[in-house]
Every structure is written in structure tokens, then in C-alpha cells.
Design an enzyme around this catalytic site. Structure first.
Site, mmCIF file in Angstrom:
data_model
loop_
_atom_site.group_PDB
_atom_site.id
_atom_site.type_symbol
_atom_site.label_atom_id
_atom_site.label_comp_id
_atom_site.label_asym_id
_atom_site.label_seq_id
_atom_site.Cartn_x
_atom_site.Cartn_y
_atom_site.Cartn_z
ATOM 1 N N LYS A 137 52.946 11.316 1.016
ATOM 2 C CA LYS A 137 53.250 10.159 0.049
ATOM 3 C C LYS A 137 53.765 11.174 -1.055
ATOM 4 O O LYS A 137 53.740 12.131 -1.277
ATOM 5 C CB LYS A 137 51.838 9.709 -0.392
ATOM 6 C CG LYS A 137 52.237 8.175 -1.004
ATOM 7 C CD LYS A 137 52.277 7.192 0.173
ATOM 8 C CE LYS A 137 52.464 5.690 -0.422
ATOM 9 N NZ LYS A 137 52.467 4.779 0.766
HETATM 10 P P1 NAD Z 1 55.946 -3.827 -4.400
HETATM 11 O O1 NAD Z 1 56.136 -3.167 -5.773
HETATM 12 O O2 NAD Z 1 57.147 -4.542 -3.509
HETATM 13 O O3 NAD Z 1 54.766 -5.192 -4.912
HETATM 14 C C1 NAD Z 1 53.869 -4.983 -5.476
HETATM 15 C C2 NAD Z 1 53.093 -6.250 -6.025
HETATM 16 O O4 NAD Z 1 51.779 -5.753 -6.499
HETATM 17 C C3 NAD Z 1 53.748 -6.857 -6.919
HETATM 18 O O5 NAD Z 1 53.817 -8.185 -6.799
HETATM 19 C C4 NAD Z 1 53.135 -6.511 -8.453
HETATM 20 O O6 NAD Z 1 53.254 -7.465 -9.409
HETATM 21 C C5 NAD Z 1 51.671 -6.465 -7.807
HETATM 22 N N1 NAD Z 1 50.932 -5.816 -8.800
HETATM 23 C C6 NAD Z 1 50.721 -4.580 -9.191
HETATM 24 N N2 NAD Z 1 49.777 -4.402 -9.969
HETATM 25 C C7 NAD Z 1 49.027 -5.218 -9.840
HETATM 26 C C8 NAD Z 1 47.641 -5.803 -10.381
HETATM 27 N N3 NAD Z 1 47.164 -5.266 -11.299
HETATM 28 N N4 NAD Z 1 47.157 -6.952 -10.372
HETATM 29 C C9 NAD Z 1 48.083 -7.931 -9.674
HETATM 30 N N5 NAD Z 1 49.074 -7.725 -8.916
HETATM 31 C C10 NAD Z 1 49.810 -6.447 -9.149
HETATM 32 O O7 NAD Z 1 55.036 -3.086 -3.419
HETATM 33 P P2 NAD Z 1 54.868 -3.382 -2.023
HETATM 34 O O8 NAD Z 1 55.791 -2.379 -1.282
HETATM 35 O O9 NAD Z 1 54.675 -4.692 -1.727
HETATM 36 O O10 NAD Z 1 53.368 -2.603 -1.777
HETATM 37 C C11 NAD Z 1 51.985 -3.165 -2.013
HETATM 38 C C12 NAD Z 1 51.114 -2.388 -1.421
HETATM 39 O O11 NAD Z 1 51.179 -2.442 -0.001
HETATM 40 C C13 NAD Z 1 50.724 -1.153 -1.902
HETATM 41 O O12 NAD Z 1 49.390 -0.732 -1.869
HETATM 42 C C14 NAD Z 1 51.428 -0.191 -0.712
HETATM 43 O O13 NAD Z 1 50.977 1.152 -0.872
HETATM 44 C C15 NAD Z 1 51.043 -0.915 0.385
HETATM 45 N N6 NAD Z 1 52.255 -0.862 1.347
HETATM 46 C C16 NAD Z 1 53.540 -0.905 1.445
HETATM 47 C C17 NAD Z 1 54.199 -0.858 2.425
HETATM 48 C C18 NAD Z 1 55.770 -1.119 2.689
HETATM 49 O O14 NAD Z 1 56.346 -1.003 3.637
HETATM 50 N N7 NAD Z 1 56.409 -1.369 1.301
HETATM 51 C C19 NAD Z 1 53.493 -0.524 3.938
HETATM 52 C C20 NAD Z 1 52.276 -0.208 4.005
HETATM 53 C C21 NAD Z 1 51.527 -0.677 2.732
#
Ligand code: NAD
Length: 446
Positions: A137
Site C-alpha cells: 500500500k
Molecule cells: P474514493 O476516494 O473514491 O471515495 C471515498 C469516499 O469516502 C468519498 O465519497 C468520501 O467523501 C467518503 N469519505 C471519506 N471520509 C469520510 C468520512 N469521514 N465520512 C463519510 N464519508 C467519508 O475512495 P474509494 O476508492 O471508493 O475507497 C473507499 C474505500 O474502499 C477505502 O477504504 C479503500 O481503501 C477501499 N477500497 C478501494 C478499492 C478501489 O478499487 N478503489 C478497492 C478495495 C478497497
């Protein structure tokens, strides 16, 4: 992988100290108890499973210790002419089963502990999916909402310039995570390839024009939908009519919401970093329109026919399924007893603390664990990597069909073991994963 190598480059400035302080404050704003941190979650999950497997202390030490960690200075000339120095991190937790694989995030909370924990979770996720990768990561401690596109590009390129010698198709392959997207992956590809020659397999989640894989952008959300659907099927139900609440409406949350709504789920409350909304009539929100609203305004807030609710109250709404799809540690000892959902589908990484897990177990709430539920993205990243290496390309239908095959198999593995050993789905998932990595370490010889 014979030597455990910890490599930490120390660079810091007063400016960086200020940014880190801002980051830790914003974790406190999530109202989680102070002991809640991603490290405690992953260590607890590991220790529970590793002890049940009867691993020796040496094996545990080997599997727990990150292979390599770097912390680098990332100086960026800002649009106003000033120089800012950000801190960038990359942890390669384990590579016994293949090159390290893991996203890069841009967020004010980013620090060593968070990146180390998420890297370890990636090791278990890739092993559970049985794809030939380890776990890593990375991230930069910054607030991308306050930065221009030009500043983000210069920061990305400088970060890659600092760590490119540790990356590569057979070494460590980044992907999108919080606040990073296909455009950021394109800059990583360009910066890496300018030093090492054309290398599309050095990064996944790229735009299609640069060797991206159809379906990759939706893949994590699609995986959430499939795992929930498999679970409901096992309970004799379908997704139709399920009342769903979602925290996080970024890549993962919005795609999961769209796909679940297509299957008849009623998503009636959603939160993002700016606030939370609930449907005035309690009816399903029109997710297509909500996606358009977020594209236009940058937030779910003020979506028509909804009223605002407290960001933390979202976890206490009466619903069938709660989907945390934002950040770590959001379900903790302080709010778990008030959760009314019957199922929690962990779309985010490490959203549930051990204390909350225990409360959910004792209350009969099923937790579909993150390393299973959000693994769709890394599975399609694996497809993208193999296609880049072979220069053979699949269509979206094939990608989605293969993704479902991998997820269904992993779901069955987890459920069968949980049933036969009478353990939680999370412990089962961790046991399967740890067993595979421990075996690979043993075969390679330490
Ligand atoms: P992103 O940046 O596209 O979206 C994050 C979202 O979370 C946004 O809507 C943001 O406003 C919201 N957010 C952040 N802090 C917040 C809070 N305190 N309260 C409420 N909402 C909040 O990120 P993503 O890629 O969608 O990732 C989201 C989660 O999924 C993370 O934990 C990431 O590690 C995990 N993840 C992502 C992927 C991927 O392919 N992108 C794969 C596996 C896991």
C-alpha cells in the site's frame, strides 16, 4: 525474499509536521475511541487466525513483519509559487506468493501505521482470492480537495520519482485507492515508463487507452454486490427489496450503490465526507441521479427529496444492510451496540474494530469481511496485469464473468470453513489466507 529488509528514509520539515497534525485531528473527528486504529484491527485479526492455525512464534513474526517500508519527501511547487514538502509512504508487506500489489491513496490521515496496516490487509486479500500477488500500500499525506490538477500531477510524478526503483511489474504494482483515479495511474505509468521503458503492467486501474481493463473502475463495487448476493442466496433471499445504508460515495460506494440498485436494493441513506442524507419519504434514492448530482456538486449533500442527518447517525439507521465504503475504524465500541443492520458488508478496508466485531458476533449480526467483500478490484487488477504482460485483451463480459467465478469460489471457501470450524467469516477468511502465505514462505525457504 530471503531477507527481511526495513528501509526507512527520514525527511521532514516543519510544514510536514503541520500536515500530519491536521491528519491526526481529522481521524479524531470520526468520533472513534482513541484505541481504534487500523494497526490494532489487522493485528487482532492476524493473531486470532494465526493462533488457531497453530503457527509458531517464528512463523508469526515472519508473516507479521513488513518486507520493506519507505517514507519519502515529496517536494511540490504549488500554483502560487510556494514550495510544499509532502510525505509519501510505500509499504511492501509480503511478496512470497508474487509481486506486491496495493493501492495508492491521497488523504490527510495517511501515515506509516495506516499504510502498514493496509499493506498487510492486501497480503491476506490477494492470498484469499488465490491470485499470484503479495500485499502493499502507498499514500501521500495531503489534502487533494485543496489541490489543483497541476499540483496533483506534479506531486504524483515526484512521488514516483522517489520510489520507482521499488516498483515494477514483477516487484510492486500500484492501483487506485482513496482520492486517486485512472488519471493518477496514467501519470504513474508515464513516470515509471520514462525510466524503465514502456511498462503498462507497472500499474493497474489505468485508463482504457493506456491498457486499462474494461470493468476495472466498477470492479470493487461489483464485488460488493456479488458477495452480498451470494450471502443472501445462502440465506434463501435475493437482493430485491433489501433496505441498504451506505457510508462513502466515491469509486467503491457509488458503483456498489448503482449495481445494488439495479438488483432491486433500496438505498435510502448515504453519507460522504461532507455530510449525510436520508430520503424524506424513506423510499429508495434514485442512484443514477445521485451519481449525476455528486459529479456536479462534489457531494451527496442537498440532493433533492432528501433531508440532512448527522454523519455518525447513518450507522444507527434501521436497515437490512449497512455498507461502510469510506475509511477505516468507523464501526467501533462506541457505536456498534446501536447498529440495527442485520448484515454489514465491508466495502472499505478495515472499517470494524475488534471490539465492534465482538459486539456484532454476540448480537448475531453477520459481517461480510473486507478482504472478501472488497476484493473485486484487485481481482480485476490481476486480469489487467496479465493482459498487459501478454498484450491480449478481454471484453467486459469476459472480465465480469471471470470476476464472479473468483469471488464465488472465495465466498464458498470462506463459508465452508467457517461452518466446519464454527468460526466467524472474518476468522475463516484470515485463516485461509494466512495458511496460503505461510505455505509459500515455507516452500521458498527463509
Ligand atoms: P474514493 O476516494 O473514491 O471515495 C471515498 C469516499 O469516502 C468519498 O465519497 C468520501 O467523501 C467518503 N469519505 C471519506 N471520509 C469520510 C468520512 N469521514 N465520512 C463519510 N464519508 C467519508 O475512495 P474509494 O476508492 O471508493 O475507497 C473507499 C474505500 O474502499 C477505502 O477504504 C479503500 O481503501 C477501499 N477500497 C478501494 C478499492 C478501489 O478499487 N478503489 C478497492 C478495495 C478497497
Amino acid at each position: 525474499m530471503a531477507i527481511l529488509e526495513i528501509e526507512v528514509e527520514k525527511h521532514a520539515t516543519a510544514r510536514i509536521g503541520e500536515e500530519k497534525k491536521a491528519g491526526s485531528e481529522s481521524r479524531l473527528h470520526s468520533a472513534a475511541p482513541l484505541e481504534s486504529n487500523p494497526r490494532a484491527i489487522v493485528q487482532h485479526n492476524f493473531n486470532l487466525a494465526a493462533s488457531a492455525l497453530g503457527l509458531s512464534e517464528e512463523q508469526k513474526l515472519l508473516l507479521k513483519t513488513p518486507f520493506r517500508e519507505v517514507k519519502v519527501q515529496v517536494p511540490v511547487r504549488m500554483d502560487d509559487g510556494s514550495l510544499r514538502v509532502f510525505l509519501g509512504y510505500r509499504t511492501q508487506h509480503n511478496g512470497a506468493r508474487g509481486p506486491a500489489k496495493g493501492g495508492i491513496r491521497y488523504f490527510p490521515n495517511v501515515d506509516e501505521e495506516e499504510i502498514r496496516s493496509l499493506a498487510e490487509a492486501m497480503t491476506w486479500k490477494t492470498a484469499l482470492m488465490n491470485i499470484p500477488f503479495g500485499g502493499s500500500k502507498g499514500g501521500v499525506n495531503c489534502d487533494p480537495q485543496q489541490m489543483s490538477q497541476g499540483e496533483l500531477e506534479r506531486m504524483t510524478r515526484k512521488f514516483v520519482a522517489r520510489i520507482h526503483h521499488l516498483l515494477g511489474p514483477y516487484r510492486d504494482i500500484p492501483a487506485p485507492d482513496v482520492n486517486t483515479n485512472p488519471q493518477v495511474m496514467a501519470w504513474i505509468l508515464d513516470e515509471y515508463s520514462s525510466r524503465h521503458g514502456y511498462s503498462p503492467a507497472c500499474v493497474t486501474g489505468k485508463p482504457m487507452e493506456l491498457g486499462g481493463c474494461p470493468g476495472r473502475a466498477q470492479a470493487t463495487g461489483r464485488g460488493v454486490m456479488h458477495i452480498l448476493a451470494e450471502h443472501m442466496k445462502a440465506c434463501g433471499r435475493s437482493l430485491e427489496g433489501l433496505r441498504v445504508v451506505l457510508q462513502g460515495f466515491g469509486n467503491v460506494g457509488s458503483n456498489a450503490a448503482s449495481l445494488l440498485a439495479e438488483q432491486g436494493c433500496e438505498i435510502f441513506a448515504v453519507a460522504d465526507i461532507h455530510g449525510a442524507i436520508i430520503s424524506k419519504e424513506g423510499r429508495a434514492l434514485p442512484i443514477g441521479d445521485l451519481v449525476k448530482h455528486v459529479k456536479k456538486t462534489g457531494s451527496v449533500v442537498a440532493f433533492p427529496a432528501t433531508k440532512p442527518i448527522n454523519n455518525q447517525d447513518i450507522f444507527q439507521l434501521d436497515c437490512d444492510v449497512l455498507i461502510p465504503a469510506a475509511m477505516e475504524c468507523v464501526l467501533h465500541a462506541g457505536n456498534a451496540a446501536n447498529v440495527k443492520a442485520k448484515v454489514i458488508a465491508e466495502a472499505a478496508n478495515l472499517p470494524t474494530t475488534p471490539e465492534a466485531d465482538e459486539i456484532f458476533r454476540s448480537r448475531g449480526i453477520t459481517v461480510l469481511p473486507d478482504i472478501l467483500t472488497n476484493a473485486g478490484g484487485v481481482v480485476v487488477s490481476f486480469f489487467e496485469w496479465t493482459q498487459n504482460l501478454q498484450q491480449v485483451y478481454w471484453d467486459e463480459e469476459k472480465v465480469n464473468a471471470e470476476l464472479y467465478r473468483y469471488l464465488r469460489r472465495a465466498y464458498r471457501d470462506v463459508v465452508d470453513r467457517a461452518a466446519s470450524e464454527e468460526i466467524t467469516l472474518r476468522q475463516s477468511a484470515y485463516e485461509i489466507a494466512i495458511e496460503r502465505v505461510a505455505r509459500a514462505e515455507m516452500l521458498r525457504g527463509v
